[in-house]
Design a protein around this motif. Sequence first.
Motif, short mmCIF file in Angstrom:
data_model
loop_
_atom_site.label_atom_id
_atom_site.label_comp_id
_atom_site.label_asym_id
_atom_site.label_seq_id
_atom_site.Cartn_x
_atom_site.Cartn_y
_atom_site.Cartn_z
N UNK A 1 0.97 -1.17 -0.10
CA UNK A 1 -0.08 -0.13 -0.01
C UNK A 1 1.02 1.08 -0.02
N UNK A 2 0.46 2.08 -1.08
CA UNK A 2 1.70 3.47 -0.84
C UNK A 2 0.47 4.45 -0.11
N UNK B 1 6.03 17.28 9.00
CA UNK B 1 5.20 18.29 8.36
C UNK B 1 6.00 19.64 8.28
N UNK C 1 0.91 13.13 6.42
CA UNK C 1 0.24 12.38 7.74
C UNK C 1 1.32 11.27 8.15
N UNK C 2 2.79 11.57 7.75
CA UNK C 2 3.43 10.69 8.32
C UNK C 2 3.90 10.83 9.83
N UNK C 3 4.10 9.69 10.70
CA UNK C 3 4.37 9.98 11.96
C UNK C 3 5.65 10.57 12.39
N UNK D 1 -3.93 7.83 10.57
CA UNK D 1 -3.85 8.16 9.13
C UNK D 1 -4.47 9.79 8.87
N UNK E 1 -1.75 12.72 12.44
CA UNK E 1 -0.36 12.13 12.64
C UNK E 1 -0.08 12.23 13.96
N UNK F 1 1.64 4.03 13.72
CA UNK F 1 0.78 3.41 12.81
C UNK F 1 1.70 1.92 12.13
N UNK G 1 -3.58 1.37 -3.73
CA UNK G 1 -4.54 2.52 -3.22
C UNK G 1 -5.22 1.75 -2.17
N UNK G 2 -6.23 2.69 -1.82
CA UNK G 2 -7.17 2.43 -0.65
C UNK G 2 -8.26 1.51 -1.09
N UNK H 1 -7.94 8.48 -6.14
CA UNK H 1 -6.40 8.37 -6.17
C UNK H 1 -5.55 7.83 -7.38
N UNK I 1 1.67 14.55 -3.29
CA UNK I 1 1.03 14.97 -2.03
C UNK I 1 -0.39 15.63 -2.44
N UNK J 1 -2.32 14.21 -4.57
CA UNK J 1 -3.35 12.82 -4.44
C UNK J 1 -3.57 12.40 -3.18
N UNK J 2 -2.73 12.62 -2.16
CA UNK J 2 -2.92 12.32 -0.83
C UNK J 2 -4.04 13.34 0.04
N UNK J 3 -3.68 14.58 -0.29
CA UNK J 3 -4.75 15.37 0.26
C UNK J 3 -6.24 15.20 0.07
N UNK K 1 -7.28 12.37 -0.05
CA UNK K 1 -8.08 11.28 0.61
C UNK K 1 -8.60 11.56 1.97
N UNK K 2 -8.16 12.68 2.50
CA UNK K 2 -8.57 12.85 3.98
C UNK K 2 -10.15 12.84 4.21
N UNK L 1 -10.73 9.23 4.36
CA UNK L 1 -10.44 8.70 5.66
C UNK L 1 -11.40 8.84 6.79
#
Lengths: 297, 471
Positions: free
Chosen positions: A107-108, A133, A140-142, B37, B40, B50, B336-337, B402, B420, B422-424, B426-427, B430
Amino acid sequence: MLNLLEKKPILLLLAAVVVIMIGTTVTMIAPFKWINDPSLKIAGVKPYTPLQLEGRDIYIREGCNNCHTQTVRPLVADVARYAPGSTDGYSKVGEFVYDQPHLWGSRRTGPDLARIGGKYPDAWHNKHMEEPRSMVPKSNMPAYAFLKQPLDTSLTEKKMKALGFPYTPAELEAVKGKTEMDAMVAYLQKLGNDIPWRKAAAAAPLVGELKNPSAGNAAAVTDGKKLYEENCAQCHGADLKGDIGVALAELTKPEAELFSTVYQGMERLGMPAFGDALGKEKIWKVITYISSRKGQK
Amino acid sequence: MDIETGYSDEVTKGFLTWSIIWGLVAVLVGVLISFQLIFPQLNFPPFLTYGRLRPIHTNAAIFGWGIGSFMAMFYYITQRLTRSPIWSPGLARFQLWLFNLVIILAAVTLAMGFNQSKEYAELEWPVDILVVILWVIFAVNIFMTIMKRKEEQMYISLWYIIATLVGVAVLYLVNNASIPVSLSKSYSAFAGANDANVQWWYGHNAVAMVLTTPPLAIFYYFFPKTTGVPIYSHRMGIIAFWSLIFMYLWTGAHHLLWTPVPDWVQTLAMAFSLVLIAPSWASVFNGYFSMNGQWHQMRENFLVKFFIFGITFYGLQTLQGPAQAVRTFSAFIHYTDWVPGHVHMGALGWVSLILFAGIYYLVPRLYHTQLYSVKLANAHFWLAVIGQLIYSISMWIAGVQQAAMLHAVNPDGSLHYSFMETLTELYPYWHMRAGGGVIYLVSLFIFIFNIIKTVQSGSAGAAPVRATGAA
């Protein structure tokens, strides 16, 4: 036959084993003959050094593979994103011969890391691991600030021996006194950096006329500022005065040269390539913004 | 030992209690990591990040909740189908202790970062050895009970149980082969693409031998018991059984499409994944056709809903799975999700609904009482289904969106979106997913409350009331 099986549990058990072993033999056992064949070796790929191996073990310990993959697929978007500038920068079997276990992931949630080595300078990784950040605002990485603790080196030699990797006493000595963060960054910088994809990519010329289509455009300055803050300010400073990266306010390069540096990156200075993350249009807007700031002083 | 039946069901009670506890842990951790997720800041390094919690979530779900319930139900089913008591109740009791020790060790060691990194085979080698001992004890006890049976014919559930016992053993031993360096650290015995191929041979067949054959064994036993009508076709069950356990083992590499694993291995995996629709749907149809003339039970018998929805999710799962195993579609949605959406339809929809059904069937009978509240069981059912659908559907949409963004290129060949960007996107999905998870958690609390009340009424009652239709 089937009626007999219903009454003979041992026979049923044996039959089940035979049936299970057919597919197992063909698709799991037989491929050992093809995969990792010596003819598929890549000359540049060397075993991990003690520090890199310790870093890899921390990567495993922290479960980084739950969010990051390490295989670039032979797909247009995958190659463009993770092996930018190349046409055949996708993952090959020979890259992984020293990977026990493999860390391909499934999963990416974060980006693929198979080609992360050499993309950013060490300082970028240190800051990013400590507080993701600060470098990537919406990540959203820890945070992994605790990796600044000393590295446990009591097993390093045993680990190298277990995997049959060559090492020198000097290398073992060099690991002592390092932090876990040092090891992690050393590992990340190795990933994909020992295979020839980047050289091929760097040799590819940037085609087309390098003329700023948004020169003097006020809207482009606004867009460019936003893009700069999202993508560049982490290293070059919000005020363009530099930090990890050079001070752009003082740069006197012509726009076309600046464009090709942003587009293709500059490995010598640790400048990553942004060509495929941003595309030409957005990069020109960033250049327009930078030029506008120079005028102001 | 029950004087009336001669069967010993104490160990079934023990395994059920603990599997429910581990199931609750799995969902609690799942909800926590779904929020991690989004926020953070909810990661508390080093132990509660995580990366360390996700394996605890999957291991608690598959091994704690899944295998724990299977062990409970296999002991119950095997005794009834062989008309013989457990070969060794003492060994079974020891197995329950060892099982809980293993799950606790798993949670603790994973939180400490002792991790082989292979998905669903994360546990380090000392825990692996305990797992092997646990499984051998279980397999021997069940198999010896079958050997000493008083009923000559073995019903189809026993077939699936036997396949599970040998299948899991083969998979686990091979994929966990490793070179130990210390008690908490080992390296895989295989390297690179070989390691990946062995891992997904294991990974996908854990789906076969842990998340398919055991729930089918349970379905084939408890479903006819619940409806009071026999399974539609024994012959279809036999054909489905042999073709299922034959085909599954070819399909592991569909997790590795477009990777450096040889193309022919990928192609075989893709082809067999498609053919696998047939035996999967044979079981689905066996469930549906058994309901001929009985569909009114969907209204009248609350338990039938769990079985029919469960087998329906199995059917959807085994259509979606093969679709994902096709190269072109995999190129789009893999990584992907979409994939967690798929997995949770199987875990929360198919496997868990069947396990809930089995538990609702068993607990009143084991404690000689009636279920405390059918109304609460219905509330549990609907909340669980709604929570799961919110989870899966939001993840499918997130995955498609995504994927579309990741693959979008400009006319000049450059990528249209940065990673990034594409990631934002997803919020919001989520948030929905976490909401779905919370609803599922609430449903689980209702379930647990109902079960506790039922058990209490059973132990409180002076004169045990015989449940109707007890085996």
